[in-house]
Design a protein around this motif. Structure first.
Motif, short mmCIF file in Angstrom:
data_model
loop_
_atom_site.label_atom_id
_atom_site.label_comp_id
_atom_site.label_asym_id
_atom_site.label_seq_id
_atom_site.Cartn_x
_atom_site.Cartn_y
_atom_site.Cartn_z
N VAL A 279 2.78 -1.36 2.76
CA VAL A 279 2.88 -1.38 4.22
C VAL A 279 1.52 -1.85 4.72
O VAL A 279 0.50 -1.27 4.38
N LYS A 280 1.48 -2.88 5.52
CA LYS A 280 0.23 -3.52 5.92
C LYS A 280 -0.46 -2.73 7.03
O LYS A 280 -0.62 -3.18 8.15
N TRP A 281 -0.92 -1.53 6.69
CA TRP A 281 -1.63 -0.73 7.68
C TRP A 281 -3.14 -0.77 7.49
O TRP A 281 -3.88 -0.20 8.27
N THR A 282 -3.60 -1.42 6.41
CA THR A 282 -5.03 -1.63 6.19
C THR A 282 -5.24 -3.07 5.74
O THR A 282 -4.30 -3.75 5.34
N ALA A 283 -6.49 -3.51 5.74
CA ALA A 283 -6.80 -4.90 5.38
C ALA A 283 -6.45 -5.22 3.93
O ALA A 283 -6.14 -6.37 3.61
N THR A 284 -6.45 -4.23 3.04
CA THR A 284 -6.20 -4.50 1.62
C THR A 284 -4.79 -4.12 1.18
O THR A 284 -4.49 -4.15 -0.01
N PHE B 119 10.51 -3.26 0.16
CA PHE B 119 10.16 -1.91 -0.27
C PHE B 119 10.42 -0.91 0.85
O PHE B 119 11.00 0.15 0.63
N GLN B 120 9.98 -1.25 2.04
CA GLN B 120 10.12 -0.32 3.16
C GLN B 120 11.58 0.01 3.43
O GLN B 120 11.94 1.16 3.67
N GLU B 121 12.43 -1.01 3.36
CA GLU B 121 13.87 -0.79 3.60
C GLU B 121 14.47 0.05 2.48
O GLU B 121 15.24 0.98 2.74
N LEU B 122 14.11 -0.25 1.24
CA LEU B 122 14.63 0.52 0.10
C LEU B 122 14.18 1.97 0.18
O LEU B 122 14.98 2.89 0.01
N ALA B 123 12.92 2.20 0.47
CA ALA B 123 12.40 3.56 0.56
C ALA B 123 13.07 4.34 1.69
O ALA B 123 13.39 5.53 1.54
N ALA B 124 13.31 3.68 2.81
CA ALA B 124 13.90 4.35 3.97
C ALA B 124 15.32 4.83 3.69
O ALA B 124 15.80 5.78 4.33
#
Length: 183
Positions: free
Chosen positions: A147-152, A159-164
Motif C-alpha cells: 500500500v503506497k503510504w510511504t515513499a518506499t 493485494f489490497q482487494e484480495l486482503a479485503a
C-alpha cells in the motif's frame, strides 16, 4: 494470550560501516529477555536480514540460532537470493504457511535475487487463503508494504482487494520503512 510473538526486521547483517553483528546480537538478547519473562510462541525476522550479500546468511543464522523461541524468516529487498538459495540457507521456502492452533501464519516474499520491490505472490496467497478459510485467525508477514503510504512502499491494488475479502485476516506485518514505526 491466544498467541505471543515477536517481530523484528531490517537487521541488515553485513552492512558496511555498521556494527551489524552487535545490532543483531542485541535484538536476539532483547527478544530472549522478553521470552524469559513471558514466553513467545515464535518470532518472525521480517526481511532484510542481510545487506545485499547472501554470503552473510550463515552469520545471521548463527546469531539467530541463539533465539530461545522458534523463528521464521521472510525475504526482503536486501536479501538477494533465489528461492533455491533462500531455502538452502534458511531451511524454509520464500513463501511459507504454518498452522499454530487456530491461527495460520503466512510468510510471503516481496522481493527477488535482484532486490526488486514486489507485492507478495497473489496466486500463492489466494490459494493459502482458500486452504485456510476455516482458520480462526490469519496473520500475514511481508517485508515491503503493498500500500503506497510511504515513499518506499509499492501500490498493489490486487493485494489490497484480495486482503479485503479475507474475513479471518487479522493483521499484516511489514518492515522496510526505516522511518515509520507504529501500529
Amino acid at each position: 494470550p491466544i498467541l505471543r510473538f515477536a517481530v523484528a526486521s531490517d537487521c541488515h547483517f553485513g552492512q558496511k560501516n555498521t556494527p551489524y553483528s552487535e545490532y543483531l546480537g542485541a535484538a536476539v538478547g532483547h527478544m530472549n529477555e522478553r521470552h524469559n519473562n513471558t514466553p513467545f510462541d515464535f518470532a518472525v525476522i521480517n526481511g532484510d536480514i542481510v545487506h545485499d550479500d547472501p554470503d552473510f546468511f550463515s552469520g545471521a543464522k548463527q546469531t539467530l540460532a541463539g533465539l530461545l523461541c522458534p523463528y521464521f524468516v521472510t525475504q526482503g529487498n536486501h536479501d538477494h537470493a533465489t528461492p533455491e538459495q533462500w531455502e538452502k540457507a534458511w531451511g524454509m521456502p520464500v513463501n511459507l504457511a504454518r498452522k499454530m492452533g487456530d491461527t495460520v501464519l503466512l510468510m510471503a516474499s516481496t522481493s527477488d535475487e535482484k532486490g526488486t520491490y514486489l507485492p507478495p505472490d497473489l496466486g500463492w496467497l489466494e490459494a493459502r487463503f482458500e486452504e485456510y478459510r476455516d482458520a480462526r485467525h490469519i496473520l500475514l508477514f511481508i517485508h515491503i508494504p503493498p500500500v503506497k503510504w510511504t515513499a518506499t512502499a509499492i501500490e498493489s491494488p490486487g493485494f489490497q482487494e484480495l486482503a479485503a475479502r479475507q474475513p479471518n485476516l487479522r493483521a499484516v506485518f511489514h518492515g522496510h520503512d526505516h522511518d515509520h514505526y507504529g501500529i
